[in-house]
Design a protein around this motif. Structure first.
Motif, short mmCIF file in Angstrom:
data_model
loop_
_atom_site.label_atom_id
_atom_site.label_comp_id
_atom_site.label_asym_id
_atom_site.label_seq_id
_atom_site.Cartn_x
_atom_site.Cartn_y
_atom_site.Cartn_z
N SER A 255 -7.34 -4.47 3.26
CA SER A 255 -6.74 -3.42 2.42
C SER A 255 -7.33 -3.44 1.02
O SER A 255 -7.38 -2.40 0.36
CB SER A 255 -5.22 -3.58 2.36
OG SER A 255 -4.62 -3.15 3.56
N LEU A 259 -8.47 0.20 0.08
CA LEU A 259 -7.76 0.89 -0.99
C LEU A 259 -8.70 1.64 -1.92
O LEU A 259 -8.52 2.85 -2.12
CB LEU A 259 -6.90 -0.11 -1.76
CG LEU A 259 -6.12 0.45 -2.96
CD1 LEU A 259 -5.18 1.56 -2.52
CD2 LEU A 259 -5.35 -0.66 -3.67
N PRO A 260 -9.73 1.00 -2.51
CA PRO A 260 -10.64 1.78 -3.36
C PRO A 260 -11.43 2.81 -2.58
O PRO A 260 -11.74 3.89 -3.11
CB PRO A 260 -11.55 0.71 -3.98
CG PRO A 260 -11.44 -0.47 -3.09
CD PRO A 260 -10.06 -0.44 -2.54
N THR A 262 -10.36 4.54 0.04
CA THR A 262 -9.46 5.67 0.26
C THR A 262 -9.26 6.46 -1.04
O THR A 262 -9.23 7.70 -1.02
CB THR A 262 -8.11 5.17 0.79
OG1 THR A 262 -8.31 4.41 1.98
CG2 THR A 262 -7.19 6.35 1.11
N LEU A 263 -9.12 5.75 -2.16
CA LEU A 263 -8.99 6.44 -3.44
C LEU A 263 -10.23 7.27 -3.75
O LEU A 263 -10.13 8.41 -4.21
CB LEU A 263 -8.75 5.41 -4.55
CG LEU A 263 -7.34 4.81 -4.64
CD1 LEU A 263 -7.34 3.65 -5.63
CD2 LEU A 263 -6.34 5.87 -5.06
N PHE A 264 -11.40 6.70 -3.50
CA PHE A 264 -12.65 7.42 -3.76
C PHE A 264 -12.74 8.68 -2.91
O PHE A 264 -13.09 9.77 -3.41
CB PHE A 264 -13.83 6.50 -3.47
CG PHE A 264 -15.18 7.17 -3.62
CD1 PHE A 264 -15.73 7.35 -4.87
CD2 PHE A 264 -15.87 7.61 -2.50
CE1 PHE A 264 -16.97 7.98 -5.01
CE2 PHE A 264 -17.10 8.23 -2.63
CZ PHE A 264 -17.65 8.42 -3.89
N THR A 266 -10.29 10.34 -1.55
CA THR A 266 -9.25 11.29 -1.96
C THR A 266 -9.64 12.04 -3.22
O THR A 266 -9.36 13.25 -3.35
CB THR A 266 -7.93 10.53 -2.20
OG1 THR A 266 -7.56 9.82 -1.01
CG2 THR A 266 -6.82 11.48 -2.59
N LEU A 267 -10.30 11.38 -4.15
CA LEU A 267 -10.66 12.01 -5.43
C LEU A 267 -11.92 12.85 -5.34
O LEU A 267 -12.06 13.86 -6.04
CB LEU A 267 -10.84 10.93 -6.51
CG LEU A 267 -9.57 10.15 -6.88
CD1 LEU A 267 -9.91 9.04 -7.86
CD2 LEU A 267 -8.52 11.09 -7.47
N PRO A 279 -3.46 10.50 2.72
CA PRO A 279 -3.66 9.54 1.63
C PRO A 279 -2.38 9.23 0.86
O PRO A 279 -2.26 8.15 0.27
CB PRO A 279 -4.71 10.21 0.74
CG PRO A 279 -4.67 11.66 1.11
CD PRO A 279 -4.30 11.70 2.57
N ILE A 283 -2.55 5.19 0.90
CA ILE A 283 -2.80 4.46 -0.34
C ILE A 283 -1.65 3.49 -0.66
O ILE A 283 -1.89 2.32 -0.94
CB ILE A 283 -3.06 5.44 -1.49
CG1 ILE A 283 -4.41 6.14 -1.28
CG2 ILE A 283 -3.03 4.73 -2.84
CD1 ILE A 283 -4.69 7.26 -2.28
N HIS A 286 -1.88 0.46 1.76
CA HIS A 286 -2.92 -0.51 1.43
C HIS A 286 -2.53 -1.33 0.21
O HIS A 286 -2.77 -2.54 0.15
CB HIS A 286 -4.25 0.21 1.19
CG HIS A 286 -4.89 0.74 2.44
ND1 HIS A 286 -4.99 -0.01 3.59
CD2 HIS A 286 -5.47 1.95 2.72
CE1 HIS A 286 -5.59 0.71 4.53
NE2 HIS A 286 -5.88 1.88 4.02
N LEU A 287 -1.94 -0.67 -0.79
CA LEU A 287 -1.49 -1.39 -1.97
C LEU A 287 -0.41 -2.40 -1.61
O LEU A 287 -0.43 -3.56 -2.07
CB LEU A 287 -0.97 -0.40 -3.02
CG LEU A 287 -0.47 -1.01 -4.34
CD1 LEU A 287 -1.58 -1.79 -5.02
CD2 LEU A 287 0.06 0.09 -5.26
#
Length: 303
Positions: A255, A259-260, A262-264, A266-267, A279, A283, A286-287
């Motif tokens: 995770s 996590l990063p 999935t953030l990448f 998503t953005l 997401p 997100i 994973h956090l």
């Protein structure tokens, strides 16, 4: 030297040996691409290809050094927390590779295709892809065995006795959180669609990896519960300690990487990547997994 010491030493040497072909293959890719005699990976420029493989060479070298630190005398002179933390994270990354490799190969063969096999890349012929997979499998299995044996050799008192001999404590929040995360992942792995934004995008690989992550989360949570609740009393203490270390490491490692990523995604919304999970749920999960894994490790060390 007792039986577990011998087993741990053999496993550590086997892990280092298994990853050596991967290291040599990556070195040959870098040298060959710079000399113009080896192909560059599809979708990569020369610079990005060399950079990517140089990073993986450093990672492989670190993994080999880490495996040797678990068995060589100089490893006992290194800071114990540093070696244990590195091996904990490394084993967490690799502990799912062995069953994944076996299951994906069997499922790919049963479907008569190579969907779950190594990527079809000009830079990776079949024999190289097999050696790379063997390296990850060997490293993961070797670390999973060698790490608890190293910890037992370095801190023998922590592994002595049975579960019921320690004081009983309340149910740790980290184990509860890990169990919740594991249940959600297991639901997705068996085909559940709640929380899925694009269920059709799920692949066999995705089901397998999600399911293995769920299993290790639940194993780790159960092991920490056993240690804190001092039951079942007759079990040897080393068993839940080892499983708790591997389960918590798997949570943080996987995770912590997802996590990063999935953030990448998503953005930036890349056109060629469509994650199946929503997401807004993936997100936080994973956090929560990273926090739970770190909390479980803290609980194990404190106990």
């Amino acid at each position: 030297m007792d039986r577990w010491d011998r087993i741990g030493r053999c496993a550590a040497y086997a892990a280092a040996l298994a990853l050596t072909p991967y290291l040599l293959i990556k070195v040959s890719w870098v040298i060959g691409s710079l000399l113009g005699v080896a192909p560059i990976g599809k979708g990569f420029s020369l610079g990005s290809w060399v950079l990517l493989n140089t990073v993986t060479i450093a990672m492989a070298g670190t993994g080999i050094a880490l495996a040797l630190a678990l068995v060589r005398p100089w490893g006992m002179r290194l800071p114990g927390r540093l070696v244990a933390l590195g091996a904990w994270a490394g084993a967490g990354f690799l502990v799912s590779i062995l069953p994944y490799a076996v299951l994906s190969t069997l499922l790919g063969a049963s479907h008569g295709d190579s969907e779950t096999g190594p990527a079809d890349d000009a830079a990776a012929p079949g024999w190289e892809a097999a050696l790379i997979q063997f390296g990850f499998v060997g490293m993961g299995l070797g670390l999973a065995v060698a790490l608890p044996c190293y910890l037992r050799r370095r801190w023998p008192d922590a592994f002595a006795g049975r579960v019921g001999e320690g004081p009983r404590a309340g149910l740790p929040w980290a184990a509860v959180t890990a169990a919740v995360v594991g249940v959600v992942w297991l639901y997705w792995a068996v085909g559940g669609t709640l929380g899925m934004a694009h269920p059709a995008e799920r692949s066999t690989d995705g089901h397998l990896l999600t399911g293995l992550g769920a299993i290790w989360a639940l194993i780790g949570a159960t092991a920490v519960w056993m240690i804190c609740r001092s039951r079942p009393a007759r079990w040897p203490r080393w068993l839940p300690l080892a499983l708790g270390w591997l389960g918590s490491g798997s949570l943080v490692a996987w995770s912590g990487w997802k996590l990063p990523a999935t953030l990448f995604i998503t953005l930036t919304h890349p056109a060629d990547v469509i994650p199946p999970e929503n997401p807004a749920l993936a997100i936080p999960l994973h956090l929560a997994a990273v926090v739970a894994g770190a909390g479980m490790l803290r609980t194990l060390v404190a106990r």
